[in-house]
Design a protein around this motif. Sequence first.
Motif, PDB file in Angstrom:
ATOM      1  N   THR A   1       1.473   9.580  -2.545  1.00 11.98           N
ATOM      2  CA  THR A   1       1.948   9.568  -1.167  1.00 11.98           C
ATOM      3  C   THR A   1       2.879   8.380  -0.982  1.00 11.98           C
ATOM      4  N   GLY A   2       4.170   8.653  -0.852  1.00  9.69           N
ATOM      5  CA  GLY A   2       5.155   7.584  -0.740  1.00  9.69           C
ATOM      6  C   GLY A   2       5.092   6.686  -1.965  1.00  9.69           C
TER       7      GLY A   2
ATOM      8  N   ARG B   1       2.553   5.009  -2.782  1.00  9.83           N
ATOM      9  CA  ARG B   1       1.137   4.799  -3.098  1.00  9.83           C
ATOM     10  C   ARG B   1       0.586   5.889  -4.007  1.00  9.83           C
TER      11      ARG B   1
ATOM     12  N   TRP C   1      -6.518   3.965  -2.502  1.00 13.56           N
ATOM     13  CA  TRP C   1      -5.062   4.067  -2.534  1.00 13.56           C
ATOM     14  C   TRP C   1      -4.468   2.733  -2.968  1.00 13.56           C
TER      15      TRP C   1
ATOM     16  N   HIS D   1      -5.988   6.952   3.867  1.00 15.46           N
ATOM     17  CA  HIS D   1      -4.833   7.810   3.579  1.00 15.46           C
ATOM     18  C   HIS D   1      -3.838   7.771   4.729  1.00 15.46           C
TER      19      HIS D   1
ATOM     20  N   CYS E   1       7.477   3.995   6.176  1.00 22.43           N
ATOM     21  CA  CYS E   1       7.109   5.389   5.842  1.00 22.43           C
ATOM     22  C   CYS E   1       8.322   6.299   5.797  1.00 22.43           C
TER      23      CYS E   1
ATOM     24  N   THR F   1       9.766   5.712   2.350  1.00 24.65           N
ATOM     25  CA  THR F   1       8.995   6.172   1.187  1.00 24.65           C
ATOM     26  C   THR F   1       8.734   7.666   1.234  1.00 24.65           C
TER      27      THR F   1
ATOM     28  N   ASP G   1       6.397   8.722   3.139  1.00 26.91           N
ATOM     29  CA  ASP G   1       4.988   8.778   3.512  1.00 26.91           C
ATOM     30  C   ASP G   1       4.890   9.360   4.919  1.00 26.91           C
ATOM     31  N   ASN G   2       3.735   9.915   5.229  1.00 24.58           N
ATOM     32  CA  ASN G   2       3.516  10.536   6.528  1.00 24.58           C
ATOM     33  C   ASN G   2       3.004   9.479   7.508  1.00 24.58           C
TER      34      ASN G   2
END
Length: 265
Positions: A61-62, A64, A79, A159, A202, A205, A207-208
Amino acid sequence: YQGHFSWEKYLKETGATAAPSSCFKQSPTPPLNEFKVGMKLEAQDPRNTTSTCIATVVGLTGSRLRLRLDGSDNKNDFWRLVDSSEIQPIGSCEKSGGMLQPPLGFRLNASSWPMFLLKTLNGAEMAPSRIFHKEPPAPEQNSFQVGMKLEAVDRKNPHFICPATVGALRGVEVLVTFDGWRGAFDYYCRYDSRDIFPVGWCSLTGDNLQPPGTKAVLPKSLGTPTEGSVETPAMNPTPTVGRPPGQRGRKPGRRKTKITGPWSQ
Ligand code: MLY
């Protein structure tokens, strides 16, 4: 991915400023994540930080990695950033004279660890050392200011990365308060924590970023002394009809009112 949340609108609506990226121990450009699900690496056991264990990448994730310790269950995933000093290529532990340890809560008998280790590494895809990144240096001092906005890991639900505000400063520590959650997820961390990121992280990356919660925080004048009041007035709809003086303060029982933000795109 930002969902329908826009920092630009949200900062305007709240009249707040973003903490400058120089406040954070994060790379100015997020590190590239070239890991793949299934790759194995060495990681410090988060529940027993003196042990180095084998971990498998179970998600990305991104910047991570979602990691699971080999021999552990699926209820203790954690993570790590790809530039975390708590992860390293397989072989690093032995090179430095250490020994790989079973994770805390190893699901087999301790005596079966050596054989388990052989089997788990046999034919495994090991993450190559070139995809690990060097940990960025920490800023020299805590230069956060109360009220600054940031993106932060929800440590109860790691997360999630969420919009947050610096609620207080305490020496080298920062109080991370989650916008719209009335204090339930807040925590103190060091200013150089790897769990806090500058606004926009985010979106860089992929990421959400979670949207802010919808739980209203009462303005200071109406709240109890212990109630959080770190959010800015723009976030706190003031009741149009107040109760008479003397009956002020939080009504008994749970407040059901949810607010929807003007920060949606
Ligand atoms: N289902 C959980 C998730 C809360 C997450 C809060 N974070 C994003 C600050 C709950 O509602 O308690």
